[in-house]
Design a protein around this motif. Structure first.
Motif, mmCIF file in Angstrom:
data_model
loop_
_atom_site.group_PDB
_atom_site.id
_atom_site.type_symbol
_atom_site.label_atom_id
_atom_site.label_comp_id
_atom_site.label_asym_id
_atom_site.label_seq_id
_atom_site.Cartn_x
_atom_site.Cartn_y
_atom_site.Cartn_z
ATOM 1 N N GLU A 54 0.823 -1.210 0.000
ATOM 2 C CA GLU A 54 0.000 0.000 0.000
ATOM 3 C C GLU A 54 0.858 1.260 0.000
ATOM 4 O O GLU A 54 0.457 2.290 -0.550
ATOM 5 N N ALA A 55 2.059 1.154 0.583
ATOM 6 C CA ALA A 55 2.958 2.305 0.644
ATOM 7 C C ALA A 55 3.828 2.436 -0.604
ATOM 8 O O ALA A 55 4.651 3.354 -0.683
ATOM 9 N N GLY A 56 3.674 1.511 -1.539
ATOM 10 C CA GLY A 56 4.384 1.656 -2.803
ATOM 11 C C GLY A 56 5.415 0.600 -3.125
ATOM 12 O O GLY A 56 6.123 0.715 -4.130
ATOM 13 N N ALA A 57 5.515 -0.462 -2.307
ATOM 14 C CA ALA A 57 6.458 -1.530 -2.623
ATOM 15 C C ALA A 57 6.062 -2.181 -3.947
ATOM 16 O O ALA A 57 4.886 -2.429 -4.198
ATOM 17 N N ALA A 58 7.038 -2.430 -4.785
ATOM 18 C CA ALA A 58 6.757 -3.014 -6.098
ATOM 19 C C ALA A 58 6.298 -4.462 -5.959
ATOM 20 O O ALA A 58 6.866 -5.231 -5.179
ATOM 21 N N VAL A 59 5.264 -4.814 -6.701
ATOM 22 C CA VAL A 59 4.829 -6.212 -6.776
ATOM 23 C C VAL A 59 5.479 -6.797 -8.017
ATOM 24 O O VAL A 59 4.989 -6.644 -9.137
ATOM 25 N N ASP A 60 6.616 -7.469 -7.818
ATOM 26 C CA ASP A 60 7.303 -8.090 -8.941
ATOM 27 C C ASP A 60 6.728 -9.477 -9.197
ATOM 28 O O ASP A 60 5.756 -9.900 -8.542
ATOM 29 N N PHE A 61 7.307 -10.191 -10.145
ATOM 30 C CA PHE A 61 6.740 -11.488 -10.522
ATOM 31 C C PHE A 61 6.751 -12.490 -9.366
ATOM 32 O O PHE A 61 5.711 -13.127 -9.097
ATOM 33 N N PRO A 62 7.859 -12.670 -8.648
ATOM 34 C CA PRO A 62 7.821 -13.625 -7.532
ATOM 35 C C PRO A 62 6.774 -13.270 -6.484
ATOM 36 O O PRO A 62 6.082 -14.154 -5.976
ATOM 37 N N LEU A 63 6.664 -11.995 -6.165
ATOM 38 C CA LEU A 63 5.692 -11.594 -5.156
ATOM 39 C C LEU A 63 4.266 -11.817 -5.651
ATOM 40 O O LEU A 63 3.396 -12.260 -4.896
ATOM 41 N N ALA A 64 4.019 -11.557 -6.925
ATOM 42 C CA ALA A 64 2.698 -11.814 -7.497
ATOM 43 C C ALA A 64 2.349 -13.296 -7.399
ATOM 44 O O ALA A 64 1.196 -13.656 -7.110
ATOM 45 N N CYS A 65 3.331 -14.161 -7.625
ATOM 46 C CA CYS A 65 3.096 -15.604 -7.503
ATOM 47 C C CYS A 65 2.792 -15.994 -6.065
ATOM 48 O O CYS A 65 1.882 -16.792 -5.802
ATOM 49 N N ALA A 66 3.543 -15.444 -5.131
ATOM 50 C CA ALA A 66 3.339 -15.764 -3.723
ATOM 51 C C ALA A 66 1.988 -15.272 -3.218
ATOM 52 O O ALA A 66 1.358 -15.918 -2.373
ATOM 53 N N LEU A 67 1.537 -14.143 -3.732
ATOM 54 C CA LEU A 67 0.273 -13.555 -3.307
ATOM 55 C C LEU A 67 -0.931 -14.142 -4.037
ATOM 56 O O LEU A 67 -2.072 -13.880 -3.669
ATOM 57 N N GLY A 68 -0.677 -14.909 -5.097
ATOM 58 C CA GLY A 68 -1.778 -15.499 -5.841
ATOM 59 C C GLY A 68 -2.483 -14.531 -6.766
ATOM 60 O O GLY A 68 -3.676 -14.698 -7.048
ATOM 61 N N LEU A 69 -1.760 -13.544 -7.274
ATOM 62 C CA LEU A 69 -2.349 -12.536 -8.160
ATOM 63 C C LEU A 69 -2.296 -13.036 -9.600
ATOM 64 O O LEU A 69 -1.416 -12.678 -10.379
ATOM 65 N N ALA A 70 -3.263 -13.878 -9.953
ATOM 66 C CA ALA A 70 -3.223 -14.575 -11.237
ATOM 67 C C ALA A 70 -3.189 -13.620 -12.426
ATOM 68 O O ALA A 70 -2.459 -13.852 -13.396
ATOM 69 N N GLU A 71 -3.966 -12.567 -12.367
ATOM 70 C CA GLU A 71 -3.985 -11.628 -13.495
ATOM 71 C C GLU A 71 -2.628 -10.963 -13.687
ATOM 72 O O GLU A 71 -2.171 -10.772 -14.821
ATOM 73 N N GLU A 72 -1.992 -10.632 -12.578
ATOM 74 C CA GLU A 72 -0.659 -10.038 -12.650
ATOM 75 C C GLU A 72 0.353 -11.045 -13.190
ATOM 76 O O GLU A 72 1.231 -10.700 -13.983
ATOM 77 N N VAL A 73 0.226 -12.284 -12.746
ATOM 78 C CA VAL A 73 1.136 -13.333 -13.214
ATOM 79 C C VAL A 73 1.017 -13.494 -14.732
ATOM 80 O O VAL A 73 2.027 -13.589 -15.448
ATOM 81 N N VAL A 74 -0.204 -13.512 -15.232
ATOM 82 C CA VAL A 74 -0.420 -13.616 -16.682
ATOM 83 C C VAL A 74 0.204 -12.427 -17.395
ATOM 84 O O VAL A 74 0.864 -12.580 -18.444
ATOM 85 N N ARG A 75 0.013 -11.254 -16.846
ATOM 86 C CA ARG A 75 0.570 -10.045 -17.476
ATOM 87 C C ARG A 75 2.093 -10.127 -17.548
ATOM 88 O O ARG A 75 2.689 -9.819 -18.587
ATOM 89 N N PHE A 76 2.700 -10.541 -16.471
ATOM 90 C CA PHE A 76 4.160 -10.672 -16.464
ATOM 91 C C PHE A 76 4.624 -11.691 -17.503
ATOM 92 O O PHE A 76 5.577 -11.443 -18.247
ATOM 93 N N LEU A 77 3.967 -12.842 -17.536
ATOM 94 C CA LEU A 77 4.398 -13.912 -18.436
ATOM 95 C C LEU A 77 4.147 -13.575 -19.900
ATOM 96 O O LEU A 77 4.937 -13.961 -20.772
ATOM 97 N N ASP A 78 3.062 -12.874 -20.159
ATOM 98 C CA ASP A 78 2.812 -12.456 -21.537
ATOM 99 C C ASP A 78 3.911 -11.528 -22.030
ATOM 100 O O ASP A 78 4.305 -11.568 -23.199
ATOM 101 N N ALA A 79 4.416 -10.704 -21.127
ATOM 102 C CA ALA A 79 5.462 -9.751 -21.494
ATOM 103 C C ALA A 79 6.840 -10.399 -21.528
ATOM 104 O O ALA A 79 7.700 -10.016 -22.331
ATOM 105 N N CYS A 80 7.040 -11.406 -20.660
ATOM 106 C CA CYS A 80 8.378 -12.005 -20.554
ATOM 107 C C CYS A 80 8.267 -13.457 -20.071
ATOM 108 O O CYS A 80 8.377 -13.717 -18.869
#
Length: 202
Positions: A54-80
């Motif tokens: 909430e304070a601005g820490a970046a949600v990178d790919f590993p963190l998105a996976c750990a948090l279960g953010l499926a839409e973010e995971v797809v976005r990351f993988l589509d790009a790279c």
């Protein structure tokens, strides 16, 4: 007090107070290079992780996976797509993280995109995602990994199998699943201990 210190002590109020006066604290890393938000998840301090994000820490790919953010995971993988094979600073693959933090939808997504279910962590555990899932009592993810080709008796550092973890945890669901898939309760680790010996006393 640093953000890392606040997380390790479980001081959510102290962390929030620090973030209010030092915006750069969201980017702190521990001595192993682990970002503060990920460290908070490792230490089961989800509220601290949320505060950092909430304070601005970046949600990178590993963190998105750990948090279960499926839409973010797809976005990351589509790009790279190469992100599937990357490791965190402390040696985990994205699939390890999804497995350990109980994110079956993301684990299944990673597998469907080609994640290597036999990739070993590059740390002292030298384990596979199935070991991470079993350690965290994630039977559904253990099943996904077995279905994807992980041997039930695959070993990690020290010769321990997923059955060792399931037995030690008293995790009957994972025990039953591994046994159905050929898991061996009498397979000894390097220290001579078998899963059968680790079962909690009745």
């Amino acid at each position: 007090m640093t953000a890392i210190e606040a997380i390790r002590s479980g001081d959510l109020d102290g962390l929030k107070a620090l973030l209010a006066v030092d915006a750069a604290a969201v980017d702190e890393r521990d001595e192993n290079g682990v970002p503060a938000a990920m460290l908070a998840l490792y230490l089961r301090q989800r509220a601290c992780a949320d505060a950092l994000i909430e304070a601005g820490a970046a949600v990178d790919f590993p963190l998105a996976c750990a948090l279960g953010l499926a839409e973010e995971v797809v976005r990351f993988l589509d790009a790279c797509p190469e992100l599937l094979a990357e490791r965190t600073a402390d040696g985990w693959t994205p699939l390890h993280l999804a497995a350990f933090f109980g994110q079956p939808a993301v684990a299944g997504l990673l597998i469907s995109r080609g994640a290597d279910v036999l990739a070993r962590s590059t740390n002292k555990m030298e384990n596979l995602p199935i070991h991470a899932a079993a350690a965290a009592r994630q039977a559904a993810i253990v099943e996904l990994l077995l279905d994807a080709g992980t041997p039930a008796n695959a070993t990690q550092h020290g010769g321990y199998t997923a059955l060792h973890s399931a037995a030690q945890n008293g995790d009957q669901a994972t025990l039953n699943l591994l046994l159905l898939r050929g898991g061996d309760m009498n397979l000894a680790a390097d220290d001579g201990k078998t899963p059968a010996q680790l079962l909690p006393a009745a």
